[in-house]
Design a protein around this motif. Structure first.
Motif, PDB file in Angstrom:
ATOM      1  N   PHE A   9     -11.277  -5.343  -3.436  1.00  0.00           N
ATOM      2  CA  PHE A   9      -9.642  -5.135  -3.718  1.00  0.00           C
ATOM      3  C   PHE A   9      -9.491  -4.225  -4.765  1.00  0.00           C
ATOM      4  CE2 PHE A   9      -5.047  -6.139  -3.692  1.00  0.00           C
ATOM      5  CZ  PHE A   9      -4.663  -5.122  -2.786  1.00  0.00           C
ATOM      6  N   GLY A  11      -7.729  -0.998  -6.895  1.00  0.00           N
ATOM      7  CA  GLY A  11      -6.556  -0.493  -6.984  1.00  0.00           C
ATOM      8  C   GLY A  11      -6.022  -0.113  -8.479  1.00  0.00           C
ATOM      9  N   SER A  12      -4.911   0.574  -8.589  1.00  0.00           N
ATOM     10  CA  SER A  12      -4.619   0.777 -10.010  1.00  0.00           C
ATOM     11  C   SER A  12      -3.724  -0.536 -10.559  1.00  0.00           C
ATOM     12  CB  SER A  12      -3.499   1.780 -10.070  1.00  0.00           C
ATOM     13  OG  SER A  12      -3.990   2.932  -9.223  1.00  0.00           O
ATOM     14  N   PHE A  13      -3.077  -1.189  -9.685  1.00  0.00           N
ATOM     15  CA  PHE A  13      -2.247  -2.328  -9.945  1.00  0.00           C
ATOM     16  C   PHE A  13      -1.463  -2.074 -11.260  1.00  0.00           C
ATOM     17  CE2 PHE A  13      -6.339  -3.915  -7.930  1.00  0.00           C
ATOM     18  CZ  PHE A  13      -5.863  -4.142  -6.659  1.00  0.00           C
ATOM     19  N   GLY A  19       3.371  -7.642  -3.260  1.00  0.00           N
ATOM     20  CA  GLY A  19       2.832  -7.116  -1.913  1.00  0.00           C
ATOM     21  C   GLY A  19       1.034  -7.201  -2.060  1.00  0.00           C
ATOM     22  N   ILE A  23      -1.428  -9.733   0.120  1.00  0.00           N
ATOM     23  CA  ILE A  23      -2.645  -9.286   0.837  1.00  0.00           C
ATOM     24  C   ILE A  23      -4.026 -10.152   0.294  1.00  0.00           C
ATOM     25  CG2 ILE A  23      -4.537  -7.176   0.963  1.00  0.00           C
ATOM     26  CD1 ILE A  23      -1.776  -6.655   2.404  1.00  0.00           C
ATOM     27  N   LYS A  44      -4.764   9.969 -14.079  1.00  0.00           N
ATOM     28  CA  LYS A  44      -3.802   9.736 -13.930  1.00  0.00           C
ATOM     29  C   LYS A  44      -3.091   8.497 -14.905  1.00  0.00           C
ATOM     30  CE  LYS A  44      -2.121   6.563 -10.047  1.00  0.00           C
ATOM     31  NZ  LYS A  44      -2.225   5.963  -8.620  1.00  0.00           N
ATOM     32  N   ARG A  90      -7.905  -3.369   1.879  1.00  0.00           N
ATOM     33  CA  ARG A  90      -6.732  -2.533   1.673  1.00  0.00           C
ATOM     34  C   ARG A  90      -5.639  -2.968   2.236  1.00  0.00           C
ATOM     35  NH1 ARG A  90      -7.186   0.702  -2.736  1.00  0.00           N
ATOM     36  NH2 ARG A  90      -5.962   2.701  -1.816  1.00  0.00           N
ATOM     37  N   GLY A  91      -4.371  -2.432   1.821  1.00  0.00           N
ATOM     38  CA  GLY A  91      -3.137  -3.032   2.453  1.00  0.00           C
ATOM     39  C   GLY A  91      -2.319  -1.664   2.939  1.00  0.00           C
ATOM     40  N   ARG A  93       1.195  -0.469   4.501  1.00  0.00           N
ATOM     41  CA  ARG A  93       2.502  -0.513   4.711  1.00  0.00           C
ATOM     42  C   ARG A  93       3.422   0.518   5.643  1.00  0.00           C
ATOM     43  NH1 ARG A  93       3.136   0.607  -1.722  1.00  0.00           N
ATOM     44  NH2 ARG A  93       1.398   1.765  -1.124  1.00  0.00           N
ATOM     45  N   ASP A  97       0.676   5.540   4.405  1.00  0.00           N
ATOM     46  CA  ASP A  97      -0.412   4.883   3.830  1.00  0.00           C
ATOM     47  C   ASP A  97      -1.654   4.953   4.951  1.00  0.00           C
ATOM     48  OD1 ASP A  97       0.496   3.652   1.641  1.00  0.00           O
ATOM     49  OD2 ASP A  97       0.783   1.558   2.216  1.00  0.00           O
ATOM     50  N   THR A 122       0.869  -4.922   5.955  1.00  0.00           N
ATOM     51  CA  THR A 122       2.051  -5.484   4.911  1.00  0.00           C
ATOM     52  C   THR A 122       2.815  -6.468   5.872  1.00  0.00           C
ATOM     53  OG1 THR A 122       1.638  -3.693   3.617  1.00  0.00           O
ATOM     54  CG2 THR A 122       3.524  -5.073   3.082  1.00  0.00           C
ATOM     55  N   HIS A 126       7.611  -7.327   2.628  1.00  0.00           N
ATOM     56  CA  HIS A 126       6.774  -6.466   1.419  1.00  0.00           C
ATOM     57  C   HIS A 126       6.599  -4.958   1.538  1.00  0.00           C
ATOM     58  CE1 HIS A 126       5.039 -10.649   0.308  1.00  0.00           C
ATOM     59  NE2 HIS A 126       5.980 -10.444  -0.278  1.00  0.00           N
TER      60      HIS A 126
HETATM   61  P1  ADP Z   1      -4.080   2.852  -5.273  1.00  0.00           P
HETATM   62  O1  ADP Z   1      -3.945   3.560  -6.837  1.00  0.00           O
HETATM   63  O2  ADP Z   1      -5.442   2.684  -4.869  1.00  0.00           O
HETATM   64  O3  ADP Z   1      -3.259   3.420  -4.482  1.00  0.00           O
HETATM   65  P2  ADP Z   1      -2.413   0.501  -5.605  1.00  0.00           P
HETATM   66  O4  ADP Z   1      -2.378  -0.662  -6.781  1.00  0.00           O
HETATM   67  O5  ADP Z   1      -1.100   1.279  -5.494  1.00  0.00           O
HETATM   68  O6  ADP Z   1      -3.735   1.458  -5.829  1.00  0.00           O
HETATM   69  O7  ADP Z   1      -2.610  -0.240  -4.148  1.00  0.00           O
HETATM   70  C1  ADP Z   1      -4.050  -1.046  -3.953  1.00  0.00           C
HETATM   71  C2  ADP Z   1      -3.903  -1.538  -2.539  1.00  0.00           C
HETATM   72  O8  ADP Z   1      -2.720  -2.258  -2.236  1.00  0.00           O
HETATM   73  C3  ADP Z   1      -3.616  -0.460  -1.379  1.00  0.00           C
HETATM   74  O9  ADP Z   1      -4.474  -0.608  -0.101  1.00  0.00           O
HETATM   75  C4  ADP Z   1      -2.207  -0.203  -1.224  1.00  0.00           C
HETATM   76  O10 ADP Z   1      -2.014   0.194   0.066  1.00  0.00           O
HETATM   77  C5  ADP Z   1      -1.962  -1.885  -1.280  1.00  0.00           C
HETATM   78  N1  ADP Z   1      -0.663  -1.928  -1.384  1.00  0.00           N
HETATM   79  C6  ADP Z   1       0.158  -1.714  -2.406  1.00  0.00           C
HETATM   80  N2  ADP Z   1       1.555  -2.036  -2.186  1.00  0.00           N
HETATM   81  C7  ADP Z   1       1.430  -2.834  -1.546  1.00  0.00           C
HETATM   82  C8  ADP Z   1       2.649  -3.745  -0.727  1.00  0.00           C
HETATM   83  N3  ADP Z   1       3.833  -3.613  -1.067  1.00  0.00           N
HETATM   84  N4  ADP Z   1       2.090  -4.656   0.410  1.00  0.00           N
HETATM   85  C9  ADP Z   1       0.946  -4.544   0.922  1.00  0.00           C
HETATM   86  N5  ADP Z   1      -0.196  -3.784   0.219  1.00  0.00           N
HETATM   87  C10 ADP Z   1       0.066  -2.778  -0.439  1.00  0.00           C
END
Ligand code: ADP
Length: 162
Positions: A9, A11-13, A19, A23, A44, A90-91, A93, A97, A122, A126
């Motif tokens: 999984f 992401g930047s988190f 949310g 997932i 970034k 991946r999630g 929304r 997305d 999602t 969320h």
């Molecule tokens: P990135 O910089 O890769 O977009 P994010 O941390 O923003 O990293 O997101 C990582 C993953 O989590 C992505 O697949 C994003 O679509 C999903 N995601 C972000 N916010 C939500 C949410 N509110 N509900 C479900 N999935 C989410």
């Protein structure tokens, strides 16, 4: 090589939200291991330092043996190869997305054909949550209780008083 079903999984988190958490909780029954990997994106600038984002994740999942927290600074598919991971979690929304994820997912498939992306829709409650919105609320010292896990909210509130 182990034949465990592992998912990444990525992401930047910045920061990790409810949310993201949802997932992961929904994907846990499908996989033996989920590696949450914070991508180090040098272009970034992050709001929270990498070490803080990692520490929060470690604390949130300290009692979940199926979850590992890592960081990486390469192409996501190269990291999958190195870690012998075949599934990217991946999630989704919104349609925005979807379009973004479609492009990345299809590109990843070209770069590394044996890696597949697995998408979770999602939960409706969320859909409005994003790390960007959370950062905006934090800038104005607002209430983030329903957006991020308690560990993160409480630590951020302590900085509000300063
Ligand atoms: P990135 O910089 O890769 O977009 P994010 O941390 O923003 O990293 O997101 C990582 C993953 O989590 C992505 O697949 C994003 O679509 C999903 N995601 C972000 N916010 C939500 C949410 N509110 N509900 C479900 N999935 C989410």
């Amino acid at each position: 090589m182990d034949n465990k079903r592992k998912a990444l999984f990525p992401g930047s988190f910045d920061p990790f939200t409810n949310g993201h958490l949802s997932i992961i909780e929904r994907a846990l029954p499908i996989f033996d291991k989920i590696i949450i990997a914070i991508g180090i994106n040098t272009d970034k600038k992050s709001f929270f330092p990498l070490e803080k984002r990692k520490e929060w994740l470690e604390r949130i999942f300290e009692n979940e043996p199926k979850i590992e927290i890592e960081t990486y600074d390469s192409l996501t598919v190269d990291y999958c190869k190195k870690m012998e991971i075949k599934y990217l979690l991946r999630g989704l929304r919104t349609a925005v997305d979807f379009e973004y994820e479609r492009q990345i997912g299809q590109t990843n498939k070209v770069l590394q054909p044996d890696v597949d992306s697995v998408f979770f829709l999602t939960l409706p409650e969320h859909t409005h949550i994003s790390s960007t919105i959370v950062k905006e609320i934090i800038k104005y010292k607002g209430n983030i209780d329903s957006f991020v896990p308690k560990i993160i909210a409480n630590e951020i509130y302590r900085t509000y008083d300063k």
